[in-house]
Scaffold this active site. Structure first.
Site, PDB file in Angstrom:
ATOM      1  N   LYS A  52      -5.070  -6.825  -8.361  1.00 59.62           N
ATOM      2  CA  LYS A  52      -3.852  -7.179  -9.111  1.00 59.62           C
ATOM      3  C   LYS A  52      -4.151  -8.305 -10.095  1.00 59.62           C
ATOM      4  O   LYS A  52      -3.698  -8.284 -11.249  1.00 59.62           O
ATOM      5  CB  LYS A  52      -2.728  -7.573  -8.139  1.00 59.62           C
ATOM      6  CG  LYS A  52      -2.198  -6.376  -7.349  1.00 59.62           C
ATOM      7  CD  LYS A  52      -1.288  -6.746  -6.192  1.00 59.62           C
ATOM      8  CE  LYS A  52      -0.962  -5.498  -5.372  1.00 59.62           C
ATOM      9  NZ  LYS A  52      -0.144  -5.725  -4.182  1.00 59.62           N
ATOM     10  N   GLN A  96       1.638 -10.523  -0.530  1.00 59.04           N
ATOM     11  CA  GLN A  96       0.914  -9.325  -0.088  1.00 59.04           C
ATOM     12  C   GLN A  96       1.195  -9.060   1.392  1.00 59.04           C
ATOM     13  O   GLN A  96       1.086  -9.969   2.223  1.00 59.04           O
ATOM     14  CB  GLN A  96      -0.593  -9.546  -0.317  1.00 59.04           C
ATOM     15  CG  GLN A  96      -1.460  -8.362   0.019  1.00 59.04           C
ATOM     16  CD  GLN A  96      -1.225  -7.171  -0.914  1.00 59.04           C
ATOM     17  OE1 GLN A  96      -1.098  -7.324  -2.118  1.00 59.04           O
ATOM     18  NE2 GLN A  96      -1.177  -5.977  -0.343  1.00 59.04           N
ATOM     19  N   ASP A 119       7.867  -6.384  -6.742  1.00 56.63           N
ATOM     20  CA  ASP A 119       7.664  -5.262  -5.808  1.00 56.63           C
ATOM     21  C   ASP A 119       8.955  -4.450  -5.644  1.00 56.63           C
ATOM     22  O   ASP A 119       8.923  -3.326  -5.155  1.00 56.63           O
ATOM     23  CB  ASP A 119       7.254  -5.787  -4.413  1.00 56.63           C
ATOM     24  CG  ASP A 119       5.744  -5.993  -4.270  1.00 56.63           C
ATOM     25  OD1 ASP A 119       4.988  -5.325  -5.005  1.00 56.63           O
ATOM     26  OD2 ASP A 119       5.346  -6.805  -3.417  1.00 56.63           O
TER      27      ASP A 119
END
Ligand code: NDP
Length: 300
Positions: A52, A96, A119
């Site tokens: 990422k 994460q 997200d």
């Protein structure tokens, strides 16, 4: 033989568009910034976070790479989130998963500022998606929606079967497919581990999205001729020579003899998921800094 849907090239085209949006933000004196927080000893999580960060760098998006000890207190993670929420330079923020057992992941998700929730896991963003006016769409299902659009697959009126009902893939995928909007309007069935006779369901489908995490669950005998097959699964399995390989949730060789189009693993959904995180970060920067970023969009 099915056409292969090349996620790498569709994602590359999207990144080129996104680079233009990043330029527009920089011209308006704001460089988009994504903060990632890693609190996991899992090497795969570290790899995902590094990817990422690399994706951001390639597109000219700044990133913050915050790493916390796995045995740090939950309060330390929450304070980190609060600090990043308050930081006006940070547009997108993700933690994460998985987080260690002593941290309540739900509390983590709910603590992230919904405007920075790239997200799209925060209940506010989930609710907006379900209600039909999404702010951010979750990266994997949104990537699949863009993949289908780029391939010229018309979802309107199609029979779609989603195999899997997870919070991050199956449920939001089904929600996008039923929206009264471009990329939606499909008649959608959601299957899961309690579904009786999965093959009978998938054989009715014009579009099958397989997201079960079960290696090669869907094979050619379970598909209608000409179906579009999207394989989300990423499963590492042992090979006969003692090594390992990645396979999807679809038995690729048998499925491609029956399907009209199919995504490979790797190189199908994965690159789209990565691209859509960049998309959401650019969108978040545009929204929070009041800059029109002109993103390729499918409503709903
Ligand atoms: P989860 O484990 O959270 O969910 C799996 C879902 O599949 C559950 O709803 C489960 O049902 C259902 N399921 C399991 N077995 C069967 C079966 N035999 N028949 C029908 N349904 C079944 O997985 P995720 O959604 O997080 O991920 C799915 C796969 O996609 C994984 O391989 C993951 O690695 C991959 N993935 C890939 C991404 C990418 O970018 N390419 C991104 C995210 C995930 P139940 O609810 O009843 O348990």
């Amino acid at each position: 033989m099915a056409d292969i849907i090349d996620g790498n090239s569709i994602a590359a085209a999207l990144r080129t568009d996104l680079a233009g949006s990043v330029d527009r933000l920089v011209d308006a004196d704001h460089r988009p910034t994504l903060a990632t927080v890693l609190m996991s000893p899992d090497p795969a999580s570290e790899t995902y976070v590094s990817m990422k960060q690399d994706d951001c760098e390639e597109l000219g998006i700044d990133s913050r790479d915050v790493r916390l000890d796995t045995d740090a207190a939950a309060a330390t993670l929450f304070e980190t989130i609060d600090d990043l929420n308050r930081d006006g330079d940070v547009d997108g923020l993700l933690v994460q998963s998985p987080v260690p057992d002593h941290v309540d992941y739900r509390e983590v998700v709910e603590r992230i500022d919904p405007m920075k929730d790239v997200d799209a896991f925060h209940p506010e963003n989930v609710g907006r998606l379900v209600a039909g006016y999404p702010r951010y769409k979750p990266c994997t299902p949104h990537g699949i929606q863009q993949l289908l659009a780029a391939t010229g697959v018309d979802t309107a009126g199609a029979d779609a079967v989603v195999v899997g009902r997870s919070r991050i893939v199956g449920k939001p995928m089904a929600n996008l497919l039923i929206q009264r909007a471009p990329g939606g309007n499909a008649t959608t069935t959601v299957c899961h581990s309690h579904t009786d006779d999965l093959g009978a369901k998938t054989r009715q489908a014009d579009i099958v999205v397989a997201a079960a995490g079960v290696p090669e669950l869907v094979d050619g005998s379970m598909l209608k001729p000409g179906a579009v097959v999207v394989d989300v699964g990423i499963n590492r399995v042992e090979t006969d020579d003692g090594g390992s390989e990645l396979v999807g949730d679809v038995a690729f060789e048998s499925a491609r003899e029956q399907a009209g189009a199919i995504t490979p693993v790797p190189g199908g959904v994965g690159p789209m998921t990565r691209a859509m995180l960049l998309y959401n970060t650019v969108k978040a920067a545009g929204l929070q800094h009041d800059v029109a970023v002109d993103l390729p969009d499918l409503a709903g």
